[in-house]
Design a protein around this motif. Sequence first.
Motif, short mmCIF file in Angstrom:
data_model
loop_
_atom_site.label_atom_id
_atom_site.label_comp_id
_atom_site.label_asym_id
_atom_site.label_seq_id
_atom_site.Cartn_x
_atom_site.Cartn_y
_atom_site.Cartn_z
N PHE A 237 -32.15 -21.47 19.21
CA PHE A 237 -32.41 -21.67 17.73
C PHE A 237 -33.81 -21.76 17.46
CE2 PHE A 237 -32.23 -25.91 19.46
CZ PHE A 237 -32.84 -26.57 18.30
N LEU A 238 -34.76 -22.33 18.35
CA LEU A 238 -35.92 -22.53 18.06
C LEU A 238 -36.78 -21.04 18.34
CD1 LEU A 238 -36.56 -25.24 20.55
CD2 LEU A 238 -36.88 -25.60 18.15
N TRP A 239 -36.31 -20.24 18.89
CA TRP A 239 -36.83 -19.00 18.87
C TRP A 239 -36.88 -18.24 17.36
CZ3 TRP A 239 -38.76 -14.29 20.28
CH2 TRP A 239 -37.99 -13.13 19.89
N HIS A 240 -35.59 -18.32 16.61
CA HIS A 240 -35.38 -18.17 15.23
C HIS A 240 -36.28 -18.75 14.40
CE1 HIS A 240 -30.76 -17.08 16.11
NE2 HIS A 240 -31.49 -16.35 16.48
N LEU A 241 -36.48 -20.14 14.64
CA LEU A 241 -37.46 -20.86 13.55
C LEU A 241 -38.79 -20.37 13.80
CD1 LEU A 241 -35.79 -24.33 13.88
CD2 LEU A 241 -35.54 -22.71 12.28
N LEU A 242 -39.23 -20.31 15.10
CA LEU A 242 -40.77 -20.01 15.25
C LEU A 242 -40.88 -18.50 15.25
CD1 LEU A 242 -41.27 -22.16 18.60
CD2 LEU A 242 -42.40 -22.30 16.30
N ASN A 243 -39.95 -17.56 15.50
CA ASN A 243 -40.12 -16.23 15.25
C ASN A 243 -40.31 -15.80 13.79
OD1 ASN A 243 -40.53 -13.59 16.35
ND2 ASN A 243 -38.37 -13.02 16.09
N ALA A 244 -39.51 -16.49 12.91
CA ALA A 244 -39.26 -16.40 11.47
C ALA A 244 -40.73 -16.58 10.87
CB ALA A 244 -38.30 -17.24 10.68
N ALA A 245 -41.28 -17.73 11.33
CA ALA A 245 -42.83 -18.32 11.28
C ALA A 245 -43.84 -17.25 11.61
CB ALA A 245 -43.00 -19.71 11.52
N MET A 246 -43.61 -16.56 12.63
CA MET A 246 -44.45 -15.71 13.20
C MET A 246 -44.55 -14.48 12.43
SD MET A 246 -44.32 -12.63 15.17
CE MET A 246 -45.66 -11.68 16.01
N LEU A 247 -43.54 -14.04 12.07
CA LEU A 247 -43.20 -12.76 11.52
C LEU A 247 -43.63 -12.80 9.88
CD1 LEU A 247 -39.68 -11.35 12.76
CD2 LEU A 247 -42.02 -10.65 13.38
N GLY A 248 -43.25 -13.73 9.25
CA GLY A 248 -44.00 -14.32 7.90
C GLY A 248 -45.42 -13.98 8.01
N TRP A 249 -46.22 -15.04 9.27
CA TRP A 249 -47.58 -15.19 9.27
C TRP A 249 -48.14 -13.85 9.58
CZ3 TRP A 249 -51.71 -17.61 8.42
CH2 TRP A 249 -53.00 -17.23 9.24
N MET A 250 -47.44 -12.79 10.22
CA MET A 250 -48.18 -11.53 10.26
C MET A 250 -48.27 -10.75 8.94
SD MET A 250 -48.72 -11.25 13.70
CE MET A 250 -48.70 -9.47 14.14
N ILE A 251 -47.05 -10.70 8.21
CA ILE A 251 -47.20 -10.15 6.76
C ILE A 251 -48.43 -11.03 6.06
CG2 ILE A 251 -46.05 -9.73 4.78
CD1 ILE A 251 -43.39 -10.10 5.99
N GLU A 252 -48.44 -12.31 6.11
CA GLU A 252 -49.69 -12.88 5.52
C GLU A 252 -51.26 -12.54 6.10
OE1 GLU A 252 -51.44 -15.71 3.03
OE2 GLU A 252 -49.61 -14.77 2.94
N VAL A 253 -51.01 -12.15 7.12
CA VAL A 253 -52.47 -11.56 7.75
C VAL A 253 -52.97 -10.15 7.21
CG1 VAL A 253 -53.54 -10.52 9.89
CG2 VAL A 253 -52.06 -12.80 10.02
N TYR A 254 -51.83 -9.31 6.93
CA TYR A 254 -52.09 -8.30 6.18
C TYR A 254 -52.39 -8.42 4.72
CZ TYR A 254 -50.48 -4.00 3.43
OH TYR A 254 -50.59 -2.87 2.54
N ARG A 255 -51.50 -9.35 3.84
CA ARG A 255 -51.88 -9.71 2.63
C ARG A 255 -53.27 -10.17 2.65
NH1 ARG A 255 -52.56 -13.23 -1.07
NH2 ARG A 255 -52.78 -15.03 0.63
N ARG A 256 -53.88 -11.06 3.34
CA ARG A 256 -55.04 -11.69 3.04
C ARG A 256 -56.18 -10.48 3.50
NH1 ARG A 256 -54.88 -17.55 6.23
NH2 ARG A 256 -53.19 -18.60 4.92
N HIS A 257 -55.76 -9.68 4.25
CA HIS A 257 -56.76 -8.52 4.57
C HIS A 257 -56.85 -7.80 3.20
CE1 HIS A 257 -58.81 -4.97 6.29
NE2 HIS A 257 -57.69 -4.41 5.75
#
Length: 217
Positions: free
Chosen positions: A189-209
């Motif tokens: 379940f911690l994989w889910h929580l952290l992976n969700a944060a990670m994938l959202g962050w990857m989109i945020e990296v693109y958005r900020r760029h």
Amino acid sequence: MDWTRQIDAYCERTDPAFWSEPVNAATNAAFLLAAVIMWRRTGGLPLGRALAAVLGLIGIGSFLFHTLATEWASMADVGPILGFILLYLFVANRAYWGLGLWSSLGLTALFIPYAVVTGSLFARLDWLGSSAGYAPVALLILIYALALARRLPQVAAGLGIGVGLLAISLGFRTLDQPLCAALPLGTHFLWHLLNAAMLGWMIEVYRRHEAGRRSLI
């Protein structure tokens, strides 16, 4: 292949019942929450919203797998994940490297043979277990981060954070079975929580760029 065959792959599951993995199932809401947040933040970025939509599908597919636990549900789980990886690679090739459409598509397609080769190498590390299939993704993000360090230092730093989050989440995914006797709930379940944060962050990296690039135009 029997698409209805039951799969017992996680510590929390003790029988074939629908709610045999309640925590693993419930924590898929993190993917949906991250998808909604990033959908709102990527207004005006069609590719950003496409990534957010696929992120939502990851949550739905994973929920199906952790409740129904069948072969076809496993495909519903893995399919959107692969889709996100390929779409993000395409976005990275277009936005970070400035490649044309066909060059971006061609480079994205190379992920398949890359994953086959590197995945087979990671599979030799017995301690990685089923997480070996995700290790090539972490390695590739790291390669992009290092390659972009001079060209786009902020993007490279963002990708580096993504690698760190993915490495930690993969650690919890890998430890689910080895720690099962001591932690009956498991750690998936911690994989889910952290992976969700990670994938959202990857989109945020693109958005900020993209936000920074447009402000300079």
